[in-house]
Design a protein around this motif. Structure first.
Motif, PDB file in Angstrom:
ATOM      1  N   VAL A 208       9.116  48.761  29.675  1.00  0.00           N
ATOM      2  CA  VAL A 208       8.745  50.131  29.504  1.00  0.00           C
ATOM      3  C   VAL A 208       7.780  50.017  28.209  1.00  0.00           C
ATOM      4  O   VAL A 208       6.852  50.696  28.037  1.00  0.00           O
ATOM      5  CB  VAL A 208       9.923  50.991  29.309  1.00  0.00           C
ATOM      6  CG1 VAL A 208       9.060  52.812  28.805  1.00  0.00           C
ATOM      7  CG2 VAL A 208      10.300  51.446  30.830  1.00  0.00           C
ATOM      8  N   THR A 209       8.482  49.430  27.107  1.00  0.00           N
ATOM      9  CA  THR A 209       7.623  49.480  25.779  1.00  0.00           C
ATOM     10  C   THR A 209       6.302  48.885  25.905  1.00  0.00           C
ATOM     11  O   THR A 209       5.322  49.223  25.543  1.00  0.00           O
ATOM     12  CB  THR A 209       8.328  48.841  24.869  1.00  0.00           C
ATOM     13  OG1 THR A 209       9.826  49.300  24.755  1.00  0.00           O
ATOM     14  CG2 THR A 209       7.716  49.002  23.294  1.00  0.00           C
ATOM     15  N   ALA A 210       6.299  47.593  26.723  1.00  0.00           N
ATOM     16  CA  ALA A 210       5.434  46.796  26.731  1.00  0.00           C
ATOM     17  C   ALA A 210       4.277  47.717  27.813  1.00  0.00           C
ATOM     18  O   ALA A 210       2.937  47.676  27.421  1.00  0.00           O
ATOM     19  CB  ALA A 210       5.532  45.519  27.580  1.00  0.00           C
ATOM     20  N   GLN A 211       4.649  48.429  28.745  1.00  0.00           N
ATOM     21  CA  GLN A 211       3.688  49.158  29.597  1.00  0.00           C
ATOM     22  C   GLN A 211       3.182  50.312  28.926  1.00  0.00           C
ATOM     23  O   GLN A 211       2.028  50.475  28.889  1.00  0.00           O
ATOM     24  CB  GLN A 211       4.667  49.660  30.692  1.00  0.00           C
ATOM     25  CG  GLN A 211       4.789  48.544  31.929  1.00  0.00           C
ATOM     26  CD  GLN A 211       5.845  49.121  33.086  1.00  0.00           C
ATOM     27  OE1 GLN A 211       6.307  49.935  32.839  1.00  0.00           O
ATOM     28  NE2 GLN A 211       6.104  48.028  33.891  1.00  0.00           N
ATOM     29  N   LEU A 212       3.933  50.990  28.207  1.00  0.00           N
ATOM     30  CA  LEU A 212       3.473  51.884  27.213  1.00  0.00           C
ATOM     31  C   LEU A 212       2.239  51.354  26.233  1.00  0.00           C
ATOM     32  O   LEU A 212       1.275  52.058  25.925  1.00  0.00           O
ATOM     33  CB  LEU A 212       4.552  52.626  26.259  1.00  0.00           C
ATOM     34  CG  LEU A 212       5.498  53.601  27.073  1.00  0.00           C
ATOM     35  CD1 LEU A 212       6.511  53.907  26.070  1.00  0.00           C
ATOM     36  CD2 LEU A 212       4.579  55.143  27.166  1.00  0.00           C
ATOM     37  N   ALA A 213       2.558  50.346  25.713  1.00  0.00           N
ATOM     38  CA  ALA A 213       1.712  49.927  24.768  1.00  0.00           C
ATOM     39  C   ALA A 213       0.338  49.579  25.301  1.00  0.00           C
ATOM     40  O   ALA A 213      -0.625  49.603  24.947  1.00  0.00           O
ATOM     41  CB  ALA A 213       2.322  48.519  23.842  1.00  0.00           C
ATOM     42  N   THR A 214       0.443  48.744  26.537  1.00  0.00           N
ATOM     43  CA  THR A 214      -0.816  48.201  27.266  1.00  0.00           C
ATOM     44  C   THR A 214      -1.514  49.335  28.195  1.00  0.00           C
ATOM     45  O   THR A 214      -2.495  49.179  28.892  1.00  0.00           O
ATOM     46  CB  THR A 214      -0.577  47.121  28.165  1.00  0.00           C
ATOM     47  OG1 THR A 214       0.860  47.525  29.018  1.00  0.00           O
ATOM     48  CG2 THR A 214      -0.175  45.876  27.182  1.00  0.00           C
ATOM     49  N   GLY A 215      -0.748  50.711  28.012  1.00  0.00           N
ATOM     50  CA  GLY A 215      -1.465  51.611  28.938  1.00  0.00           C
ATOM     51  C   GLY A 215      -1.169  51.576  30.456  1.00  0.00           C
ATOM     52  O   GLY A 215      -1.692  52.389  31.303  1.00  0.00           O
ATOM     53  N   LYS A 216      -0.200  50.792  30.870  1.00  0.00           N
ATOM     54  CA  LYS A 216       0.104  50.539  32.380  1.00  0.00           C
ATOM     55  C   LYS A 216       0.955  51.393  32.749  1.00  0.00           C
ATOM     56  O   LYS A 216       1.121  51.744  34.112  1.00  0.00           O
ATOM     57  CB  LYS A 216       0.319  49.020  32.618  1.00  0.00           C
ATOM     58  CG  LYS A 216      -0.737  48.210  32.793  1.00  0.00           C
ATOM     59  CD  LYS A 216      -0.401  46.749  32.844  1.00  0.00           C
ATOM     60  CE  LYS A 216      -1.221  45.694  32.652  1.00  0.00           C
ATOM     61  NZ  LYS A 216      -0.904  44.277  32.054  1.00  0.00           N
TER      62      LYS A 216
END
Lengths: 321, 302
Positions: free
Chosen positions: B11-19
């Motif tokens: 989730v963190t990765a998705q939040l950071a990359t805007g996905k």
């Protein structure tokens, strides 16, 4: 337990050796001691007490060990009061002090049968400093009390003296555990409570005080003269008027007694018993006093005047008795 | 890795990359808060170590390790007495604390009846002791030394006693956890083959718990090596110009010398103190690395 028996076995042997050597040397006591020491004396010496005198006692330890590494000296810095506490129960041989022993401390010594000799080793001067831009050059003792006394409410320099600039006072000083604080509170201010005012920035680390005063407009503080000497480019020392005009702090004025009441003597207290029974203590103390000028310089204190040095030597001779 | 942790990372990765689909204000604020916390914690540490290292940089030389402290020649001041003193203190701390700690832990874990009130009292006290401020152990050590008849506690034995008392609860607690983690089947198997309880504990349970015990012990020692407060109380001197020679020898410790030199007025001495802080950090990191190595080398999985 092991240690005690070891001491019992070794100390008389060493003492006998030292005595026989001293007997051979004979004559001039001061000179023959250090020569005999290089080959014979070993043992341990425990020193504790004032953190002001600490650098001197460490310098004596170092310089002695260069000649005779067998004398094992340990120097602590528990503070003058803390030092007397262990000295008067016989735990240490020598106590460093930045003020004379107090009555209640002397009573504990007496109770425990610890007899001692007071030797003055140097003169220290308290220096009142201000931020370099502050237009205050001289304070009378009364003004100093108005500034630092326990009842002082002064917040602006004009509260002290209407001629002083209209600027807020920021105070920096040593914490209540330090001998410097005791000296200021008990001897300079001389209030019955033996305290200064409490609303100031306190630190046991003189460097913090130097930085504080140098970096704050309208700031003032006090600490040892040596700290001022090293930081004289950052700070301005205030002359003190004790009734005979303004006197600048300096080695000369401190020694001559002109810079009163902010110059103070520094002492070592030597346990008579340790001095006579433990050749290592004798070796250390004799060396200390013999090389006092050099040690005071290394310790960054004002060396004793000839007159005071003669007094210290006389006291030491009394100990050799 | 647990499911929760894996999900959180995705989730963190998705939040950071805007996905991510749930890109709400709240989740972004939360993400920023997490990053800030991480940044703050790490940066403070890095800034502290960097400023100390820069200040001490002129003094990273062999003299720092081989010379004694010096006020006469502050530019060559070294920490030989402190480094050797700390090593001697650690040795005797370990000699006193480790066997006692392991024995106490084995008793509490394997032999004591947890329902007896006095055993529960001991347990509660152990937890509390682990949280007692270190200076209190110094006072305790002074009292014990006086009872044992020493006039002067500022020796290796006195300092080591204070530090041993300090880390004893830590060793007991970590050893208990290590012993508890040994599977019950190993004990049952040993007992079923006819071994006595003593043989089972000594030859099966304890060897299996060695990685945990060693890690806990070394972490305890690395806490003890950085302590100055209890040693000040015990009466260790700041300035000692000879090497410790045994249990009864007067001694100083590296943290005490650092404490003593940082309050001196001369720049050279404070530089030397900064360099010594880095030396102390290296010693502590070395101990921790040793703990990790031992854990990895001896770890078993069942």
């Amino acid at each position: 337990m092991k240690r005690t028996s070891f001491r019992r076995a070794v100390v008389p042997g060493v003492a006998a050796l030292a005595l026989s050597l001293a007997a051979c040397g004979g004559g001039d006591a001061g000179a023959s001691d250090s020569e005999g020491g290089e080959t014979a004396v070993s043992g341990s010496v425990a020193v504790d007490g004032s953190s002001t005198v600490y650098p001197m006692s460490v310098a004596a330890q170092e310089l002695l060990n260069e000649q005779n590494p067998e004398v094992q000296v340990t120097v602590g810095e528990a503070g003058t009061g803390g030092g007397f506490e262990v000295f008067c129960t016989g735990e240490t041989d020598i106590s460093d002090a930045s003020r004379p022993i107090e009555e209640d401390e002397a009573a504990v010594c007496e109770e425990n049968g610890v007899e001692y000799t007071e030797l003055q080793v140097a003169t220290d001067a308290l220096t009142v400093v201000v931020h370099p831009d502050l237009a205050v050059d001289c304070l009378t003792v009364d003004e100093l009390i108005a500034l630092w006394g326990p009842k002082s409410k002064a917040t602006n320099w004009q509260d002290i003296n209407p001629e002083f600039p209209d600027q807020e006072i920021k105070l920096f000083g040593p914490g209540t555990d330090s001998g410097t604080y005791d000296y200021m509170a008990a001897d300079v201010i001389g209030d019955e409570s033996e305290t200064t005012r409490k609303d100031y920035e306190a630190s046991e680390d003189d460097n913090v005080l130097v930085e504080g005063v140098a970096g704050t407009e309208g700031a003032t503080g006090y600490f040892g003269y040596t700290y001022y000497e090293q930081n004289s480019d950052k700070l301005k020392a205030v002359a003190i008027d004790s009734g005979n005009g303004c006197v600048e702090p300096s080695a000369e004025t401190a020694q001559s007694g002109e810079y009163t009441p902010l110059a103070r003597p520094l002492f070592i207290y030597v346990s008579n018993k340790s001095y006579t029974d433990n050749p290592a203590v004798k070796e250390y103390v004799d060396f200390y006093i013999e090389n006092l000028a050099e040690i005071a310089e290394v310790g960054q204190f004002i060396p004793l005047s000839d007159e005071l040095y003669a007094e210290t030597q006389a006291a030491l001779e009394g100990l050799q008795g | 890795m647990s499911i929760a942790a894996t999900t959180a990372r995705e989730v963190t990765a998705q939040l950071a990359t805007g996905k991510s689909k749930d890109r709400t204000v709240g989740s972004l604020v939360f993400l920023c808060a997490l990053w800030f916390s991480l940044f703050f914690g790490v940066m403070v540490l890095v800034a502290l170590i960097a400023s100390t290292a820069i200040k001490g940089a002129p003094r990273f030389d062999a003299e720092l390790l081989t010379n004694y402290t010096s006020i006469v020649r502050p530019e060559t001041a070294g920490f030989r007495a402190g480094i050797l003193g700390s090593l001697w203190l650690m040795l005797f701390t370990a000699i006193m604390a480790v066997p006692l700690g392991i024995a106490a832990a084995v008793y509490l874990e394997e032999f004591a009846d947890p329902n007896k009130p006095w055993n529960r009292l001991i347990e509660v006290n152990l937890q509390n002791l682990a949280a007692v401020p270190s200076i209190v152990y110094g006072l305790l050590a002074v009292a014990v030394m006086a009872l044992l008849g020493f006039d002067d506690a500022g020796i290796v034995l006195g300092g080591a006693l204070a530090l041993a008392l300090l880390i004893l609860p830590v060793i007991i607690i970590t050893t208990r956890e290590a012993v508890r983690a040994v599977p019950r089947e190993i004990r049952d198997g040993s007992l079923a083959l006819g071994a006595t309880v003593w043989q089972t504990t000594w030859r099966q349970t304890l060897p299996s718990a060695v990685p945990g015990i060693a890690t806990g012990t070394i972490l305890g020692l690395s806490r003890a090596i950085g302590e100055a407060a209890p040693l000040v109380v015990v009466g260790l001197a700041g300035s000692v110009l000879f090497d410790p020679e045994g249990m009864m020898s007067k001694v100083t410790a590296l943290p005490m010398q650092i404490y003593s030199l940082t309050s001196q007025s001369r720049e050279e001495l404070r530089e030397a103190a900064s360099a010594a802080i880095i030396v102390l950090l290296v010693m502590i990191l070395g101990l921790n690395a040793l703990a990790i190595y031992i854990r990895n080398k001896f770890q078993r999985s069942w």
